[in-house]
Scaffold this active site. Structure first.
Site, PDB file in Angstrom:
ATOM      1  CD  GLU A 107      33.331  50.796  68.277  1.00  0.00           C
ATOM      2  OE1 GLU A 107      32.839  49.730  68.684  1.00  0.00           O
ATOM      3  OE2 GLU A 107      33.014  51.304  67.185  1.00  0.00           O
ATOM      4  CD  GLU A 166      33.736  54.525  62.647  1.00  0.00           C
ATOM      5  OE1 GLU A 166      32.619  54.053  62.902  1.00  0.00           O
ATOM      6  OE2 GLU A 166      34.794  53.968  62.985  1.00  0.00           O
TER       7      GLU A 166
HETATM    8  O1  G3I Z   1      31.418  38.658  56.158  1.00  0.00           O
HETATM    9  C1  G3I Z   1      30.032  38.397  55.927  1.00  0.00           C
HETATM   10  C2  G3I Z   1      29.824  37.975  54.490  1.00  0.00           C
HETATM   11  O2  G3I Z   1      30.480  36.757  54.281  1.00  0.00           O
HETATM   12  C3  G3I Z   1      28.328  37.851  54.206  1.00  0.00           C
HETATM   13  O3  G3I Z   1      28.138  37.644  52.832  1.00  0.00           O
HETATM   14  C4  G3I Z   1      27.599  39.117  54.592  1.00  0.00           C
HETATM   15  C5  G3I Z   1      26.099  38.968  54.438  1.00  0.00           C
HETATM   16  O4  G3I Z   1      25.404  40.024  55.059  1.00  0.00           O
HETATM   17  O5  G3I Z   1      27.878  39.431  55.942  1.00  0.00           O
HETATM   18  C6  G3I Z   1      29.258  39.666  56.186  1.00  0.00           C
HETATM   19  O6  G3I Z   1      29.476  40.150  57.495  1.00  0.00           O
HETATM   20  C7  G3I Z   1      29.121  41.498  57.702  1.00  0.00           C
HETATM   21  C8  G3I Z   1      30.369  42.292  58.040  1.00  0.00           C
HETATM   22  O7  G3I Z   1      30.019  43.633  58.272  1.00  0.00           O
HETATM   23  C9  G3I Z   1      31.407  42.266  56.923  1.00  0.00           C
HETATM   24  O8  G3I Z   1      32.637  42.485  57.450  1.00  0.00           O
HETATM   25  C10 G3I Z   1      28.139  41.590  58.833  1.00  0.00           C
HETATM   26  O9  G3I Z   1      26.918  40.954  58.465  1.00  0.00           O
HETATM   27  C11 G3I Z   1      27.876  43.052  59.163  1.00  0.00           C
HETATM   28  O10 G3I Z   1      27.089  43.134  60.344  1.00  0.00           O
HETATM   29  C12 G3I Z   1      29.177  43.796  59.384  1.00  0.00           C
HETATM   30  O11 G3I Z   1      28.846  45.156  59.637  1.00  0.00           O
HETATM   31  C13 G3I Z   1      29.912  46.069  59.815  1.00  0.00           C
HETATM   32  C14 G3I Z   1      29.977  46.489  61.278  1.00  0.00           C
HETATM   33  O12 G3I Z   1      30.977  47.476  61.427  1.00  0.00           O
HETATM   34  C15 G3I Z   1      30.295  45.331  62.206  1.00  0.00           C
HETATM   35  O13 G3I Z   1      30.224  45.762  63.515  1.00  0.00           O
HETATM   36  C16 G3I Z   1      29.599  47.280  58.953  1.00  0.00           C
HETATM   37  O14 G3I Z   1      29.681  46.925  57.578  1.00  0.00           O
HETATM   38  C17 G3I Z   1      30.586  48.411  59.252  1.00  0.00           C
HETATM   39  O15 G3I Z   1      30.156  49.584  58.631  1.00  0.00           O
HETATM   40  C18 G3I Z   1      30.643  48.657  60.747  1.00  0.00           C
HETATM   41  O16 G3I Z   1      31.604  49.650  60.995  1.00  0.00           O
HETATM   42  C19 G3I Z   1      31.792  50.033  62.354  1.00  0.00           C
HETATM   43  C20 G3I Z   1      33.216  50.537  62.496  1.00  0.00           C
HETATM   44  O17 G3I Z   1      34.102  49.560  62.023  1.00  0.00           O
HETATM   45  C21 G3I Z   1      33.538  50.916  63.932  1.00  0.00           C
HETATM   46  N1  G3I Z   1      32.579  51.871  64.451  1.00  0.00           N
HETATM   47  C22 G3I Z   1      31.174  51.515  64.281  1.00  0.00           C
HETATM   48  C23 G3I Z   1      30.871  51.185  62.820  1.00  0.00           C
HETATM   49  C24 G3I Z   1      29.398  50.940  62.612  1.00  0.00           C
HETATM   50  O18 G3I Z   1      28.985  49.794  63.295  1.00  0.00           O
END
Ligand code: G3I
Length: 370
Positions: A151, A256
């Site tokens: 990205e 994705e």
């Molecule tokens: O790490 C904390 C954890 O400690 C806590 O318990 C938990 C509670 O909700 O949150 C955790 O953080 C989360 C993180 O993923 C974990 O790594 C965040 O809230 C959450 O917002 C985050 O979301 C991820 C997102 O990327 C971040 O931008 C999604 O799971 C993941 O599917 C998403 O993947 C991305 C690709 O990498 C790149 N392209 C877009 C795609 C969708 O956004």
């Protein structure tokens, strides 16, 4: 290379190929790899949810860690690397003979705060080099392809202002690919982005690919993220995207894939992402908490069929199609950009059952695709 991978990961054991096609990886084994993601959140899918692992091993021959290899999880402090979750996913992929993605080395999102506190440009450059070296060598021989840069583009095709652009300069993408290649000349290297159906953004991606090639820096694939909805992008836009990206000479990967069926607040002009919080619990933005209505399920099924028929038509250009998630229960869509919604973007429902779209994909008649 791509045909060899498809043969190796899809047709072993040979027995699986000769049996009935009642799962996704066998169904598409002559065309492309089929992937899913595994997450590492507090519910710790890899440790606790064995039902998800069963779905993954039965249906997919490629795997992407949804979060575990990202900078904030793999390299949370300046001199500290944590690989335990990523290692579990790697072991699972190996045990199940899956093509493993390394996701992702350089991304402006999910980076720890200390990164923006590195003031010296030389030090930042060395830190990036070390980050890439540590991850790539740690998973050498296990990860098949790295999303080296994720990205990097704005929708108008210009480079996004990130800490990497600020601290290293316009050539940070080249440097990242070079560092990755130097760390493992045998692992495949990809650029990954969303909205590549938009002509200006796609032109930006093509510029990145061509510029790397002109400079003799290796890039093997481009990832089309495919976070789409029931109507957009159109089949024609997706087809154009695949054709134009493939014309650069690199493999195209659908990295994705998920199809959201609920309203998207990004379309609300003038509202900042932080303001989406006020929509939490609002039925207008979360209409299907009680379940997906039949007419929407039918639309989703039709949409998946049309998309996969297009992928099969262009299978000479596409080496992998990865779903972003496994079941609707754990999709990132439920919490992004509004928390606690009920979305239905994948092929397995909240109770781990196969959805109508799953069966529709198994029923695709390849002889009718021209
Ligand atoms: O790490 C904390 C954890 O400690 C806590 O318990 C938990 C509670 O909700 O949150 C955790 O953080 C989360 C993180 O993923 C974990 O790594 C965040 O809230 C959450 O917002 C985050 O979301 C991820 C997102 O990327 C971040 O931008 C999604 O799971 C993941 O599917 C998403 O993947 C991305 C690709 O990498 C790149 N392209 C877009 C795609 C969708 O956004």
């Amino acid at each position: 290379m791509r045909n060899l991978y498809i043969l190796l990961f899809s047709c072993l054991p040979i027995l699986a190929c000769s049996q009935g096609k009642d799962n996704l990886k066998d169904k598409f084994s002559d065309y492309f790899l089929i992937g899913a993601t595994i997450n590492q959140e507090d519910y710790q899918i890899i440790d606790k949810d064995k039902k998800v692992l069963k779905i993954v091993s039965e249906n997919f021959n490629s795997l992407t860690p949804e979060n575990s290899m990202k900078w904030m999880h793999s390299h949370p402090e300046y001199s500290k690397f944590t690989f335990s979750n990523a290692q579990k996913i790697t072991d699972f992929a190996k045990d199940n003979n899956m093509y493993l993605l390394g996701h992702t080395l350089v991304w402006h999102n999910q980076v720890p705060e200390y990164i923006s506190e590195i003031a010296d440009k030389g030090k930042f450059n060395l830190h990036l080099k070390n980050h890439i070296y540590q991850l790539v060598t740690r998973f050498k021989g296990k990860v098949n392809m790295w999303d080296v840069v994720n990205e990097a583009l704005n929708d108008d095709g210009t480079l996004r202002e990130t800490v990497f652009l600020k601290m290293i300069g316009d050539d940070y993408i080249e440097k990242a690919f070079q560092f990755a290649n130097d760390s493992d000349p045998n692992v495949e290297l990809a650029y990954n982005d969303y909205n590549l159906y938009k002509p200006k953004k796609r032109a930006g991606a093509i510029r990145i690919i061509n510029s790397l090639k002109e400079k003799g820096i290796r890039i093997d694939a481009v990832g089309v993220q495919a976070h789409w909805d029931l109507h957009f992008p159109s089949i024609q836009q997706i087809e154009k995207t695949i054709i134009e990206l493939a014309a650069t000479g690199v493999d195209v990967m659908i990295t994705e894939l998920d199809i959201t069926v609920i309203p998207n607040p990004y379309e609300l002009a003038g509202i900042a992402r932080e303001e989406f919080k006020k929509f939490e619990g609002d039925k207008k933005w979360d209409p299907y908490q009680a379940g997906i209505p039949d007419n929407i399920q039918k639309k989703l099924t039709k949409r998946y069929k049309e998309i996969f028929e297009l992928f099969v038509k262009h299978h000479d250009k596409i080496s992998r199609v990865t779903f972003w998630g496994t079941t609707d229960k754990y999709t990132w869509r439920n919490d992004n950009p509004i928390k606690n919604r009920a979305d239905y973007p994948l092929l397995f429902d909240r109770k781990y059952n196969k959805k109508p779209a799953f069966f529709e994909l198994l029923n695709i008649d390849f002889s009718k695709i021209k």
